[in-house]
Design a protein around this motif. Structure first.
Motif, PDB file in Angstrom:
ATOM      1  N   MET A   1      -0.999   7.415  -5.041  1.00  0.00           N
ATOM      2  CA  MET A   1      -0.420   7.359  -3.708  1.00  0.00           C
ATOM      3  C   MET A   1       0.630   6.264  -3.653  1.00  0.00           C
ATOM      4  N   ARG A   2       1.829   6.599  -3.186  1.00  0.00           N
ATOM      5  CA  ARG A   2       2.878   5.612  -3.000  1.00  0.00           C
ATOM      6  C   ARG A   2       2.817   5.083  -1.579  1.00  0.00           C
ATOM      7  N   VAL A   3       2.732   3.784  -1.442  1.00  0.00           N
ATOM      8  CA  VAL A   3       2.678   3.168  -0.127  1.00  0.00           C
ATOM      9  C   VAL A   3       3.972   2.414   0.122  1.00  0.00           C
ATOM     10  N   SER A   4       4.593   2.664   1.261  1.00  0.00           N
ATOM     11  CA  SER A   4       5.864   2.044   1.611  1.00  0.00           C
ATOM     12  C   SER A   4       5.699   1.158   2.832  1.00  0.00           C
ATOM     13  N   VAL A   5       6.611   0.208   2.981  1.00  0.00           N
ATOM     14  CA  VAL A   5       6.612  -0.671   4.148  1.00  0.00           C
ATOM     15  C   VAL A   5       7.561  -0.100   5.192  1.00  0.00           C
ATOM     16  N   PRO A   6       7.082   0.219   6.397  1.00  0.00           N
ATOM     17  CA  PRO A   6       7.993   0.678   7.449  1.00  0.00           C
ATOM     18  C   PRO A   6       9.043  -0.384   7.717  1.00  0.00           C
ATOM     19  N   PHE A  75      -3.176  -4.816   0.786  1.00  0.00           N
ATOM     20  CA  PHE A  75      -3.252  -3.386   1.033  1.00  0.00           C
ATOM     21  C   PHE A  75      -4.709  -2.927   1.081  1.00  0.00           C
ATOM     22  N   TYR A  76      -4.923  -1.817   1.763  1.00  0.00           N
ATOM     23  CA  TYR A  76      -6.267  -1.267   1.898  1.00  0.00           C
ATOM     24  C   TYR A  76      -6.885  -0.969   0.541  1.00  0.00           C
ATOM     25  N   PHE A  89      -9.263 -10.077  -4.338  1.00  0.00           N
ATOM     26  CA  PHE A  89      -8.491  -9.816  -3.124  1.00  0.00           C
ATOM     27  C   PHE A  89      -9.334 -10.092  -1.882  1.00  0.00           C
ATOM     28  N   ARG A  90     -10.611  -9.722  -1.909  1.00  0.00           N
ATOM     29  CA  ARG A  90     -11.459  -9.943  -0.739  1.00  0.00           C
ATOM     30  C   ARG A  90     -11.692 -11.439  -0.503  1.00  0.00           C
ATOM     31  N   ARG A  91     -11.881 -12.181  -1.581  1.00  0.00           N
ATOM     32  CA  ARG A  91     -12.023 -13.630  -1.412  1.00  0.00           C
ATOM     33  C   ARG A  91     -10.743 -14.215  -0.817  1.00  0.00           C
ATOM     34  N   ARG A  92      -9.606 -13.772  -1.343  1.00  0.00           N
ATOM     35  CA  ARG A  92      -8.333 -14.262  -0.819  1.00  0.00           C
ATOM     36  C   ARG A  92      -8.193 -13.909   0.658  1.00  0.00           C
ATOM     37  N   TYR A  93      -8.490 -12.661   1.007  1.00  0.00           N
ATOM     38  CA  TYR A  93      -8.335 -12.261   2.403  1.00  0.00           C
ATOM     39  C   TYR A  93      -9.234 -13.091   3.304  1.00  0.00           C
ATOM     40  N   TRP A  94     -10.521 -13.199   2.939  1.00  0.00           N
ATOM     41  CA  TRP A  94     -11.462 -13.837   3.854  1.00  0.00           C
ATOM     42  C   TRP A  94     -11.254 -15.340   3.961  1.00  0.00           C
ATOM     43  N   LEU A  95     -10.785 -16.006   2.900  1.00  0.00           N
ATOM     44  CA  LEU A  95     -10.478 -17.430   3.029  1.00  0.00           C
ATOM     45  C   LEU A  95      -9.301 -17.628   3.984  1.00  0.00           C
ATOM     46  N   ARG A  96      -8.252 -16.856   3.784  1.00  0.00           N
ATOM     47  CA  ARG A  96      -7.085 -17.011   4.629  1.00  0.00           C
ATOM     48  C   ARG A  96      -7.393 -16.597   6.064  1.00  0.00           C
ATOM     49  N   PHE A 265      -5.822  -1.702   7.886  1.00  0.00           N
ATOM     50  CA  PHE A 265      -5.024  -2.391   6.891  1.00  0.00           C
ATOM     51  C   PHE A 265      -3.813  -1.546   6.515  1.00  0.00           C
ATOM     52  N   PHE A 266      -2.802  -2.219   5.987  1.00  0.00           N
ATOM     53  CA  PHE A 266      -1.629  -1.508   5.537  1.00  0.00           C
ATOM     54  C   PHE A 266      -2.026  -0.529   4.428  1.00  0.00           C
ATOM     55  N   GLY A 267      -1.637   0.734   4.592  1.00  0.00           N
ATOM     56  CA  GLY A 267      -2.027   1.764   3.636  1.00  0.00           C
ATOM     57  C   GLY A 267      -3.274   2.514   4.046  1.00  0.00           C
ATOM     58  N   GLU A 268      -3.883   2.128   5.166  1.00  0.00           N
ATOM     59  CA  GLU A 268      -5.094   2.787   5.670  1.00  0.00           C
ATOM     60  C   GLU A 268      -4.718   3.658   6.870  1.00  0.00           C
TER      61      GLU A 268
END
Length: 394
Positions: A1-6, A75-76, A89-96, A265-268
């Protein structure tokens, strides 16, 4: 799946930069918006620009460019990755998010939130759809509407930061989950307390994520779900080879513990229920008022057909021949669309007067509406925070 930024097409950005049209006066803007809203039965779609006066930064500035063009969300598919990379990625997300959530949690509704709340209370705006996840529209109505009534009147298109769900579906209030994170990470709790005491809060993005540089995320623990633990269930995303009932691998399982905030999330993709309700809200209204949105937000946008949904709602309104008015500062993806009228004025500068014009003397006689038109903060992020900051690698 290709995910793009609007994004906003470069041609629109160049056209906006070259435009020499005189700015709309506040008096003219107020009168035009009031005429548009006066017939009632208006659906409203709001974006990040509505929350700027509450101190929550928008993704884009007045020129349509990203205020932090190097910022990229998780991304999702990264968050849900059933591998050690996904766990990182989950550690990074939840710390931030742990550090970035308190400013969003503590933000107060601004004058635009209360003006729109007054229009909802007065039944001029039966349905409000927001792309924001900060819950400020709910806060503005909390003293007059209970939660079920607010849920019927406000559709949070991209979800809400104030709730967290585990991989097995157990829902936790975000404040409670913050306490879980604090208990599991005392060293980061001390760091967060120091930031609060010194007023050195990192730059916070609209989704509650913060900018951190030179930080290692390996020592951040994402706690297990207590309900899953009580049910003897594994609250993780794991590969079949990673886990077996007879396996003894607690460290691996803790590393993969998975929770997700109740946001898209972006891509979800948004859920079918939300998608169907949003289209119904557009169809049942007589006109559409867009406020503080470029229609180019970080949201579902992929080759699977989950396009940016706010833009789809606009297209749906135009297909149904609904009059559309956009109130936004800076370029948007709607600028070149026939059938969309645009007023380029900050919502906080006009919306109180718009409500007074639409409601007339009732804005003075009704104590609830009179109070709403007195309330609301105006505390935008300082301009010096709009620097370009690199993405911290997780």
């Amino acid at each position: 799946m290709r995910v793009s930024v609007p994004s906003i097409p470069d041609a629109l950005l160049r056209a906006a930069a070259a435009s020499s049209s005189p700015p709309t006066s506040l008096t003219a803007a107020t009168a035009r918006i009031a005429r548009f809203l006066a017939p009632g039965n208006v659906a409203v779609v709001t974006g990040a620009g509505v929350s700027v006066d509450s101190g929550i930064r928008a993704y884009r500035g007045a020129k349509g460019r990203y205020l932090n063009p190097n910022y990229k969300p998780i991304f999702y598919h990264e968050l849900m990755d059933a591998s050690p990379k996904g766990a990182a990625f989950r550690r990074r997300y939840w710390l931030r998010s742990y550090l970035g959530y308190p400013p969003v949690r503590d933000a107060l509704p601004n004058t635009t939130h209360y003006a729109l709340a007054a229009l909802q209370y007065a039944s001029v705006v039966p349905k409000l759809i927001t792309q924001n996840v900060d819950g400020l529209h709910h806060k503005a109505l909390a003293h007059v509407w209970d939660e079920p009534r607010s849920e019927r009147g406000i559709l949070e298109l991209h979800g809400r930061l104030r709730a967290v769900r585990c991989v097995h579906g157990h829902l936790t209030d975000r404040d409670t989950f913050q306490q879980y994170l604090s208990a599991a990470n005392p060293q980061w709790k001390a760091f967060a307390d120091e930031l609060e005491a010194t007023g050195q809060q990192p730059r916070t993005n609209p989704d509650g994520d913060v900018v951190l540089e030179g930080v290692q995320y390996d020592d951040f623990t994402v706690p297990d779900c207590p309900e899953c633990h009580a049910e003897h269930r594994v609250n993780n995303i794991v590969r079949p080879t990673d886990y077996h009932p007879s396996s003894q691998a607690p460290l691996t399982l803790r590393a993969l513990a998975q929770h997700k905030p109740e946001v898209i999330f972006f891509g979800e993709s948004i859920t079918k229920d939300v998608r169907d309700r949003s289209f119904h809200d557009i169809e049942s209204c007589d006109r559409l008022f867009l406020v503080g949105t470029t229609l180019a937000t970080f949201s579902a946008f992929s080759d699977t057909g989950a396009d940016d949904h706010a833009a789809r709602l606009l297209k749906h309104a135009l297909d149904w021949r609904k009059p559309v008015l956009l109130l936004n500062v800076g370029p948007s993806r709607a600028d070149a669309l026939p059938g969309v009228e645009k007023i380029e004025v900050a919502s906080g500068a006009v919306m109180r007067d718009v409500v007074r014009t639409v409601l007339g003397t009732s804005s003075l006689r009704d104590p609830v509406i009179a109070d709403m038109l007195q309330w609301g903060i105006v505390k935008p992020p300082p301009e010096d925070e709009n620097e370009i900051a690199p993405r911290a690698v997780g």
